[in-house]
Design an enzyme around this catalytic site. Structure first.
Site, PDB file in Angstrom:
ATOM      1  N   ARG A 214      41.696  46.372  30.597  1.00  0.00           N
ATOM      2  CA  ARG A 214      41.717  46.753  32.006  1.00  0.00           C
ATOM      3  C   ARG A 214      42.480  45.720  32.839  1.00  0.00           C
ATOM      4  NH1 ARG A 214      36.543  48.080  36.021  1.00  0.00           N
ATOM      5  NH2 ARG A 214      37.787  48.259  37.918  1.00  0.00           N
TER       6      ARG A 214
ATOM      7  N   HIS B 104      39.906  61.971  40.583  1.00  0.00           N
ATOM      8  CA  HIS B 104      40.488  60.854  41.338  1.00  0.00           C
ATOM      9  C   HIS B 104      41.676  61.284  42.195  1.00  0.00           C
ATOM     10  CE1 HIS B 104      38.564  57.467  38.704  1.00  0.00           C
ATOM     11  NE2 HIS B 104      37.687  58.315  39.224  1.00  0.00           N
TER      12      HIS B 104
ATOM     13  N   TYR C  13      40.672  57.081  46.244  1.00  0.00           N
ATOM     14  CA  TYR C  13      41.810  56.942  45.330  1.00  0.00           C
ATOM     15  C   TYR C  13      43.107  57.426  45.959  1.00  0.00           C
ATOM     16  CZ  TYR C  13      38.655  55.774  41.521  1.00  0.00           C
ATOM     17  OH  TYR C  13      37.732  55.144  40.729  1.00  0.00           O
TER      18      TYR C  13
END
Length: 421
Positions: A90, A194, A244
């Site tokens: 990540r 998202h 988002y």
């Protein structure tokens, strides 16, 4: 009823356990299996999970195992919450795209594609093993990018539903602002995972009064501040975009911010270290307050609600899920995976009708759906050119020189997770 959580060693898991314990009348779980290859983490999380059940008087049994096949054997539903490559991957997803002037984020843009490429093959392998163990089991996917992962599962013929906590977060927030029960708030929620907008906020159900104009008039400052978007923009849109959408509506501003502060992955990694230390305390028998900052707010309520509707004839009559489009949004292919309100029962989700969508939002949905087509093709078949095509199609990339550079970066940073690289 037996439920299995794959990725059960996640620091998220006590949030889920707390929900199972509190909402046991909605979802009567007899056996809960936590599966994770990280044995040390699993032991810490499993110990806390058992103490939470004991404190709240839940009679169910909690089992921990690193054996996936044993863990899914006989499960009625399997919840997926895994992160291939962990927080280290990540961290990379959030940093190397910035070198090319693009948003670094784990679920959208180039970082989101990298996560999809790492994740889809692993999830499909897990799903096949679930099908062999119990072909009637439901798979509830909370693993990002949820839309692409859910589409991969559905295309492979699995009984799968995607789940995200954005909608339930808005529902809880709006209920608080309006001074009503969350159960009284029905969202006209439309989009892709998202990439969603609340086009209506209704009291009492799908045909109830739309109080979104009043909500924005009375609480627009609060809503805009949470989104980190100007109130003037929210007022001009007349809808509430998910947070988002800031990556799209304020892309360059976000890139500048991300270049000047630690990554979210670094923050989460430090938080996880603290949480795991807390989980190892034998006196701790409830989820710690720090967990609320980890992310995934209300995930437990959403997961229990969905599992109850699929398995136990309970849960809310309408829930926001990720599922096949099948004509719900006529400007998208039938096999696109959309995120909308649906009636959920033992046969799965049936999306509710959606009013005509403003081209301002429909156009972006269509663009990102095309990207997701190409992203899934790259995840399933591999190859540099497929990765390049997906990046070129993404509205946060869209330029051939950037797409070329990002392709090389993505492959270099993910080679150990890409069988074809």
């Amino acid at each position: 009823m037996k439920l299995t959580v794959v990725g059960g060693g996640s620091t998220y898991t006590p949030e889920l356990i707390d929900g199972f314990a509190r909402l046991r009348d909605t979802l009567p779980v007899e056996e809960l299996v936590l599966v994770d290859p990280a044995a040390e983490r699993l032991e810490l999380v499993g110990g806390l999970a058992r103490r939470i059940f004991a404190r709240q008087g839940h009679p169910g049994r909690i089992v921990t195992t690193s054996d996936l096949d044993a863990g899914v054997e006989g499960a009625d539903a399997v919840l997926l919450q895994l992160r291939v490559g962990g927080q280290a991957a990540r961290e990379q997803d959030e940093t190397w795209p910035l070198e090319c002037g693009c948003v670094g984020q784990e679920t959208t843009g180039a970082g989101g594609l990298a996560k999809a490429l790492r994740t889809v093959p692993v999830v499909l392998d897990i799903a096949e093993r679930v099908r062999r163990a119990n072909p009637d089991a439901w798979i509830i996917d909370f693993t990002n990018p949820v839309g692409i992962v859910t589409r991969a599962l559905l295309q492979a013929g699995h009984k799968a539903v995607g789940l995200c906590n954005v909608a339930i977060g808005f529902q809880r927030k709006f209920a608080g602002l309006l001074g009503v029960s969350p159960a009284d708030v029905h969202l006209d929620h439309v989009g892709l995972n998202h990439l969603t907008w609340e086009t209506g906020v209704r009291l009492g159900g799908p045909t109830g009064e739309n109080v979104l104009p009043r909500l924005l008039a009375e609480h627009g400052d609060t809503v805009a501040a949470d989104l980190r978007l100007p109130l003037s923009l929210v007022e001009r849109l007349g809808v509430v975009p998910s947070y988002y959408l800031r990556y799209f509506y304020a892309h360059d501003e976000v890139v500048r911010e991300l270049r000047t502060k630690p990554s979210r992955a670094a923050e989460v990694a430090e938080m996880e270290r603290r949480l795991l230390t807390m989980y190892g305390d034998p006196a701790l028998d409830e989820k710690p307050e720090l967990l609320a900052k980890r992310g995934g707010a209300y995930y437990s309520e959403a997961a229990v609600d969905l599992a109850a509707a699929l398995l136990a004839g309970g849960g809310s009559p309408y829930q926001v899920v990720n599922t096949y489009n099948r004509g719900t949004l006529p400007f998208l292919p039938d096999d696109a995976v959309i995120e909308v309100q649906a009636a959920v029962g033992a046969k799965g989700p049936a999306p509710l009708p959606v009013p005509a969508v403003d081209p301002l939002y429909a156009g972006l949905m269509a663009n990102v759906t095309a990207y997701e087509d190409l992203a899934l093709d790259a995840a399933l078949r591999g190859g540099r050119e497929r990765v390049f095509r997906a990046l070129l199609a993404h509205p946060l990339v869209g330029q051939y020189d950037r797409a070329d550079a990002l392709t090389d970066q993505l492959i270099a940073h993910n080679r150990e997770h890409l069988a074809w690289a």
